[in-house]
Motif scaffolding. Structure first.
Motif, PDB file in Angstrom:
ATOM      1  N   ILE A  10      -7.417   3.418  -4.972  1.00 23.03           N
ATOM      2  CA  ILE A  10      -7.777   3.141  -3.589  1.00 23.03           C
ATOM      3  C   ILE A  10      -9.169   3.665  -3.312  1.00 23.03           C
ATOM      4  N   THR A  67       0.933   1.981  -4.021  1.00 25.02           N
ATOM      5  CA  THR A  67      -0.283   2.754  -4.208  1.00 25.02           C
ATOM      6  C   THR A  67      -0.094   4.212  -3.809  1.00 25.02           C
ATOM      7  N   LEU A  86       0.838  -1.203   0.000  1.00 29.26           N
ATOM      8  CA  LEU A  86       0.000   0.000   0.000  1.00 29.26           C
ATOM      9  C   LEU A  86       0.869   1.248   0.000  1.00 29.26           C
ATOM     10  N   TRP A 103      -2.173  -2.356 -12.186  1.00 32.54           N
ATOM     11  CA  TRP A 103      -1.669  -1.150 -11.518  1.00 32.54           C
ATOM     12  C   TRP A 103      -2.764  -0.104 -11.412  1.00 32.54           C
ATOM     13  N   ARG A 109      -5.037  -1.134  -8.683  1.00 32.20           N
ATOM     14  CA  ARG A 109      -4.399  -0.942  -7.390  1.00 32.20           C
ATOM     15  C   ARG A 109      -4.351   0.540  -7.040  1.00 32.20           C
ATOM     16  N   ALA A 110      -4.156   1.358  -8.082  1.00 30.50           N
ATOM     17  CA  ALA A 110      -4.061   2.794  -7.816  1.00 30.50           C
ATOM     18  C   ALA A 110      -5.395   3.357  -7.376  1.00 30.50           C
TER      19      ALA A 110
END
Lengths: 353, 172, 169
Positions: free
Chosen positions: C33, A331, A327, C27, C30-31
């Motif tokens: 959020i 991210t 994370l 990706w 995942r980005a």
């Protein structure tokens, strides 16, 4: 007179930390009880309000056990180092508007934001060294996790702070971009809070993402529950404070709440307009009453953020360690980079020649 | 001279000596940490607050945490630390280092253009704005070159790690 | 609490979004959020709702749990109208007991209306599983399970109740 002001300001700043700390401990226990359908501590004093005092008295009277084979100097020094971050950090937080000529901020540093970053990074050494000195595998694992987590999340933390600096630069005719925290707050009081994008509505997505990032990173750096890998009692007994008893443990526990208060104040200062509130405070009003109102506004905002912290702790389950790392690196870091890139483009386009 | 500067530099020197002479790597790291903080204080007293803050953020906040991380991960016992070098090896190294330090100090002290001014040229000297303007105008090229160098170092680390991974795959 | 709450489903959706993203686009998933934020908000709403519900716990020393009717607590030996134990030492309860915690020693009865009375009647409360079989097996309704469940003892011996203790219960 200036000295009197100086000590009064130190009193207010330390008062916010050291009076809110026990309140936070109590709030944590009470709110967790309410969420879980319990009553919580209600024996000591009216509605159990004296419980934190009783806890501290108990911990003070307990023996400080120094186990065999520990490194005594670092073992006893660790709990002291953790207090550096919250206490030093509060020196530069502006907790109110000006009263007369005096800014309500203990020291008005030009490098306020950088000072907070540096102080926050020193705080982790208390956990790291204390855990290593305990001569215990689980403590060592806890302190390793704490340091790894700090490195991973400090990048995003720093980039988000950079975002705030860029926001106070964009669309500001005076170009007063600064890392001085009191100027950041004044800018928000004048042009709108940074969570809503500062001076321009184009900054709204950036501000919202930045707020979420800073909030989460602050939680990770304080080792609060969804990220409490360092003390993870399911895997590591008690993590870095396994071997601590009495006051050593009390200082670790109390410092966790104190740094929680510091990061709540930081979030409020950077994104939620600090001591300002529309129609309630006026940056140009330097009277005593306005100053007191601004302190009250700041205090209320901190309390709301602290409540969110505590509620999140009792809502979310703990992350797995690899989830915390992915994370942070995969991210949050790219997101923060994209975010400041967007803000930079906005800033350039809005710049009028 | 400024008493704060004197105290901070004395602490920096003392912790530097301690850092080299300690046998326990964690204590070495702790003394290095104290040294970094003392150097930051000397920067502050030389009216370079930006440099001081960045010094603490980068060195104590990131690099020393990584050092400590690695030292703790290895967690060597006293008997695993190995024997100390004999005095015949250490003495020439000490002499060489002292000679180099002396030469550098002599060169710096004898150059009048490198002398420390009694006070900062103006009030904002060393502040964030001043350093930023210098870094991105006058010294933009060296600044970018340094970032290139760091990227090369990062690629180097990646290549090294990748190579070992493929070896493991080949042998397994 | 409730097995099917929307919060759990929303969480699953967010996980599925990340786990089953098309190759090369993971990706992106995942980005995002942001996919997790609604489920976190749902969870926060849930905990906030629970905060304002009344507590389900009892403040123990002041408020005490009142067992429902038919609760199977510690045993009692009953007496008849003349104050004599009803038990005739028939061993039915000891035979029925799955935990084998009842020990009876019989002796001839001093009264003409029955053959035997128990000389010794012991129940080991630590072995007892409070199933109530003894109560069901008893032909003369002499033993029953009461609603008492908070009797404490400091030794194991004290938890082996003899006849007098059972008559007092």
């Amino acid at each position: 007179m200036t000295w009197l002001w100086f000590f009064a300001k130190i009193g207010v700043a330390l008062g916010i930390i050291f009076s809110l700390g026990p309140v936070c401990i109590m709030g944590d226990r009470k709110i967790s009880a309410w969420i879980q359908g319990r009553v919580g501590p209600n024996r000591v004093g009216p509605w159990g309000t004296f419980q934190p005092i009783a806890d501290i008295l108990k911990l003070m009277m307990k023996e400080v056990i120094v186990p065999d084979g520990v490194d005594k100097v670092l073992f006893l020094g660790g709990p002291l180092i953790v207090f550096i971050a919250p206490v030093f950090g509060y020196c530069v937080i502006p907790f109110g508007n000006q009263i007369g000529e005096e800014k309500l901020q203990v020291v008005n540093l030009d490098i306020g934001l950088l000072f907070i970053m540096s102080v926050l990074s020193v705080g982790v050494y208390g956990i790291t060294l204390g855990g290593w000195a305990s001569n215990n595998k689980f403590s060592l694992m806890g302190s390793l996790r704490a340091s790894a987590q700090l490195i991973s999340y400090e990048l995003t933390f720093g980039l988000t702070m950079l975002l705030v600096v860029m926001m106070s630069a964009s669309a500001d005719p005076l170009k007063s971009a600064s890392v001085d925290l009191s100027k950041i707050v004044l800018h928000q009081a004048e042009y709108g809070w940074n969570i809503f994008g500062g001076a321009t509505w184009w900054g709204l997505p950036s501000g919202l993402i930045g707020f979420v990032l800073l909030f989460t990173c602050a939680m990770a750096e304080n080792n609060r529950l969804p990220f409490d890998m360092a003390e993870c009692e399911a895997e590591l007994v008690g993590g870095y404070h396994t071997e601590y008893s009495g006051m050593g443990f009390a200082m670790y526990m109390f410092s966790e709440y104190c740094s929680m208060i510091l990061s709540a104040s930081l979030i409020v200062t950077l994104f939620l307009g600090g001591w300002s509130f529309p129609y309630l405070t006026d940056p140009a009003d330097h009277s005593f009453l306005a100053g007191v109102i601004s302190i009250g506004v700041f205090f209320t905002k901190i309390c709301i953020i602290l409540f969110l912290y505590i509620q999140l702790r009792w809502t979310l389950p703990r992350f797995r360690y690899d989830q915390v790392m992915s994370l942070g690196w995969k991210t949050f870091l790219p997101l923060a980079l994209v975010n400041i890139g967007y803000m930079a483009v906005i800033g350039v386009f809005l710049e009028k020649p | 001279m400024d008493p704060i500067f004197l105290i901070a530099s004395a602490v920096a020197l003392a912790s530097a000596v301690n850092m080299v002479t300690q046998r326990n790597p964690v204590y070495s790291a702790v003394f290095l940490l104290v040294g970094f903080l003392a150097v930051a204080v000397t920067f502050l007293s030389l009216s370079a607050p930006f440099l001081a803050a960045i010094h603490v953020v980068v060195y104590t906040g990131a690099i020393m945490v990584l050092f400590l991380f690695v030292i703790m991960l290895l967690n060597l016992k006293p008997e695993e630390l190995g024997a100390e070098y004999p005095i015949e090896t250490r003495a020439p190294i000490a002499v060489l280092c002292a000679a180099m330090f002396g030469m550098m100090s002599w060169a710096i002290l004898s150059d009048p253009s490198l002398a420390i001014p009694a006070k900062a040229p103006n009030a904002t000297w060393g502040s964030v704005e001043e350093v930023g303007l210098l870094l991105f105008n006058v010294y933009a090229l060296p600044f970018e070159l340094i970032s290139l160098l760091i990227i090369v170092a990062m690629f180097g680390a990646l290549v090294l790690a990748k190579k070992r991974l493929s070896n493991v795959e080949a042998t397994s | 609490m409730d097995a099917h709450n929307p919060h759990a489903d929303a969480h699953k959706d967010a996980h599925a979004l990340v786990a089953h993203a098309p190759p090369g686009l993971s990706w992106l998933a995942r980005a995002s959020i942001a996919a997790y934020l609604p489920s976190i908000a749902a969870g926060m709403a849930k905990t906030l709702e629970w905060m304002f519900r009344p507590a389900v716990t009892l403040r123990y020393p002041e408020q005490q749990y009142k067992p429902r009717k038919g609760y199977r607590g510690e045993h009692r030996l009953k007496k008849d109208e003349q104050g004599r134990p009803k038990c005739v030492a028939c061993f039915m309860c000891a035979t029925a007991c799955p935990a084998e915690c009842i020990t009876i020693v019989a002796e001839p009865a001093p009264w003409p209306d029955r053959d035997k009375v128990p000389a010794k009647f012991e129940i080991d409360m630590l072995k007892c599983i409070y199933c109530g079989m003894c109560e069901e097996a008893c032909p003369c309704d002499a033993i029953e399970l009461t609603e008492t469940f908070t009797q404490i003892a400091t030794t194991r011996k004290e938890k082996i109740y003899d006849k007098e203790r059972l008559l007092k219960n």
